[in-house]
Motif scaffolding. Structure first.
Motif, short mmCIF file in Angstrom:
data_model
loop_
_atom_site.label_atom_id
_atom_site.label_comp_id
_atom_site.label_asym_id
_atom_site.label_seq_id
_atom_site.Cartn_x
_atom_site.Cartn_y
_atom_site.Cartn_z
N VAL A 68 0.84 -1.20 0.00
CA VAL A 68 0.00 0.00 0.00
C VAL A 68 0.87 1.25 0.00
N VAL A 69 1.95 1.24 0.76
CA VAL A 69 2.87 2.38 0.77
C VAL A 69 3.35 2.68 -0.65
N ALA A 70 3.75 1.63 -1.37
CA ALA A 70 4.25 1.82 -2.74
C ALA A 70 3.15 2.33 -3.66
N ALA A 71 1.95 1.75 -3.55
CA ALA A 71 0.86 2.15 -4.45
C ALA A 71 0.39 3.56 -4.17
N ALA A 72 0.51 4.00 -2.92
CA ALA A 72 -0.01 5.31 -2.52
C ALA A 72 1.03 6.42 -2.59
N GLU A 73 2.16 6.15 -3.21
CA GLU A 73 3.22 7.16 -3.27
C GLU A 73 2.68 8.45 -3.90
N ASP A 74 2.80 9.55 -3.16
CA ASP A 74 2.38 10.88 -3.62
C ASP A 74 0.89 10.94 -3.94
N PHE A 131 0.57 11.46 10.78
CA PHE A 131 0.49 11.98 9.42
C PHE A 131 0.34 13.49 9.48
N ASP A 132 1.20 14.20 8.77
CA ASP A 132 1.15 15.66 8.85
C ASP A 132 0.43 16.30 7.67
N GLY A 133 -0.25 15.50 6.85
CA GLY A 133 -1.10 16.06 5.81
C GLY A 133 -2.52 16.24 6.31
N GLU A 134 -3.45 16.46 5.38
CA GLU A 134 -4.86 16.62 5.74
C GLU A 134 -5.47 15.25 6.01
N VAL A 135 -6.14 15.10 7.15
CA VAL A 135 -6.78 13.84 7.51
C VAL A 135 -8.23 14.12 7.89
N PHE A 136 -9.13 13.24 7.46
CA PHE A 136 -10.54 13.41 7.81
C PHE A 136 -11.22 12.06 7.84
N VAL A 137 -12.32 12.00 8.60
CA VAL A 137 -13.19 10.84 8.61
C VAL A 137 -14.46 11.25 7.88
N PRO A 138 -14.64 10.82 6.64
CA PRO A 138 -15.80 11.30 5.88
C PRO A 138 -17.11 10.76 6.43
N GLU A 139 -18.13 11.56 6.35
CA GLU A 139 -19.50 11.13 6.62
C GLU A 139 -20.09 10.59 5.32
N ASP A 140 -21.07 9.73 5.40
CA ASP A 140 -21.77 9.29 4.20
C ASP A 140 -22.34 10.51 3.47
N GLY A 141 -22.12 10.55 2.17
CA GLY A 141 -22.60 11.66 1.37
C GLY A 141 -21.60 12.78 1.19
N GLU A 142 -20.50 12.76 1.95
CA GLU A 142 -19.50 13.81 1.83
C GLU A 142 -18.79 13.70 0.48
N THR A 143 -18.60 14.83 -0.17
CA THR A 143 -17.93 14.89 -1.47
C THR A 143 -16.69 15.75 -1.36
N ILE A 152 1.03 4.91 7.20
CA ILE A 152 1.12 4.54 5.79
C ILE A 152 1.09 5.79 4.92
N ALA A 153 0.15 6.70 5.21
CA ALA A 153 0.03 7.93 4.43
C ALA A 153 1.29 8.78 4.52
N GLN A 154 1.87 8.85 5.72
CA GLN A 154 3.08 9.64 5.92
C GLN A 154 4.23 9.05 5.11
N ARG A 155 4.41 7.75 5.19
CA ARG A 155 5.51 7.10 4.47
C ARG A 155 5.34 7.20 2.96
N ALA A 156 4.08 7.21 2.51
CA ALA A 156 3.81 7.28 1.07
C ALA A 156 3.92 8.70 0.54
N GLY A 157 3.95 9.67 1.42
CA GLY A 157 3.98 11.06 0.97
C GLY A 157 2.64 11.52 0.42
N ALA A 158 1.55 10.93 0.94
CA ALA A 158 0.21 11.31 0.48
C ALA A 158 -0.11 12.74 0.92
N VAL A 159 -1.02 13.37 0.19
CA VAL A 159 -1.42 14.73 0.51
C VAL A 159 -2.61 14.73 1.47
N ARG A 160 -3.58 13.83 1.20
CA ARG A 160 -4.81 13.77 2.01
C ARG A 160 -5.09 12.32 2.36
#
Length: 308
Positions: A217-223, A288-300, A255-263
């Protein structure tokens, strides 16, 4: 070009009054893709206005909370007089079971439904400007994750520099931006690299389905511009997460931090947390120092390009 992600179902295996089982809808410039289809997905699609015109359903694995919406969705499409084909991508070895779901209760869709088995490391959809790839996840089932990866975009055209070099405004601008050299009236040749910047990256959306923390997952989620990751439990249930092949919110953050994900979107939330996901947000934010959220159903969420 727009890329909008609508979270149709964000619960774990047991739905709640606020959260439906797993389903994530992606609209990329009119291409509509559905990742997993838990029970009641077709109602969520009506409720949140996504419509049913999906071309592809990407199934991560065959646990009920990820696939029991398929029969109802297919039948609803049929009732709406759908004619366009539908492709359902499933982990290798599970095609017969999903085909049975499509035809549950004797249903015979009047439109073409194709069940396509996939394996980790494949490009399962290739369209103009993007593709969808599979990657291996670590769950107690035959499971894959999916990454929607856009092609690089052309570099920015430097009009001011082109005019300085004597290129007249008009068709020669377009040729240069398309990568073709142009010849001026005095015989000077202007090359694309003189007036066009480096290619700019497209966007990357990554959906894990259910998984333990995984190097794949780390590899697939790079950036990744948006990583949608299993966060079934908070750290108070870390042992339970390991036993059931899920992740905690802290794991997802790592995982998100290691992958360099934005959100990072934390999904598949266990019903034991009901409406209180504060621990999930706190624990993921600690790793993780990027944007993190727990989406609600219907959130876009609209996913912007990396260069803004």
């Amino acid at each position: 070009m727009s890329m909008r992600v609508t979270f149709l179902g964000t619960s774990g295996a047991v739905p709640t009054t606020r959260r439906n089982p797993s389903a994530v809808f992606v609209n990329r410039e009119g291409d509509r893709l559905l990742f997993d289809a838990g029970e009641g997905t077709q109602r969520q699609m009506m409720r949140f206005g996504t419509g049913f015109a999906v071309s592809d359903v990407f199934v991560s694995h065959l646990h009920g909370d990820h696939v029991l919406g398929i029969p109802g969705l297919v039948q609803t499409m049929d009732f709406n007089e759908r004619e366009d084909p539908l492709t359902i991508h499933v982990p290798r070895g599970t095609g017969d079971d999903v085909n049975d779901l499509v035809h549950a209760a004797g249903n015979r869709p009047s439109f073409p439904v194709r069940v396509s088995e996939v394996a980790p490391g494949e490009t399962v959809v290739r369209r103009e400007e993007y593709e969808v790839r599979t990657f291996r996840t670590d769950h107690d089932a035959n499971a894959v994750g999916y990454a929607l990866v856009e092609d690089d975009r052309k570099g920015r055209f430097d009009r001011e520099r082109a005019e300085e070099l004597g290129v007249p405004v008009g068709p020669k601008f377009s040729k240069l931006h398309e990568g073709e050299p142009v010849e001026l009236d005095d015989g000077t040749v202007v090359r694309p690299e003189q007036v066009v910047g480096d290619p700019r990256p497209g966007r990357r959306f990554v959906y894990t389905g259910d998984t333990r923390p995984s190097e794949q997952v780390v590899a697939a989620a790079e950036d990744a511009d948006l990583l949608v990751h299993d966060a079934t439990f908070a750290s108070d249930r870390a042992d339970r997460a390991a036993d059931t092949a899920h992740s905690t919110a802290a794991h997802a953050g790592e995982i998100a931090q290691r992958a360099g994900a934005v959100r990072l979107a934390l999904t598949h939330i266990s019903s034991r947390y009901a409406g209180d996901v504060s621990a999930h947000l706190t624990e993921a934010s600690e790793t993780f120092d990027g944007e993190v959220f727990v989406p609600e159903d219907g959130e876009t969420r609209e996913i912007p390009y990396p260069d803004g």
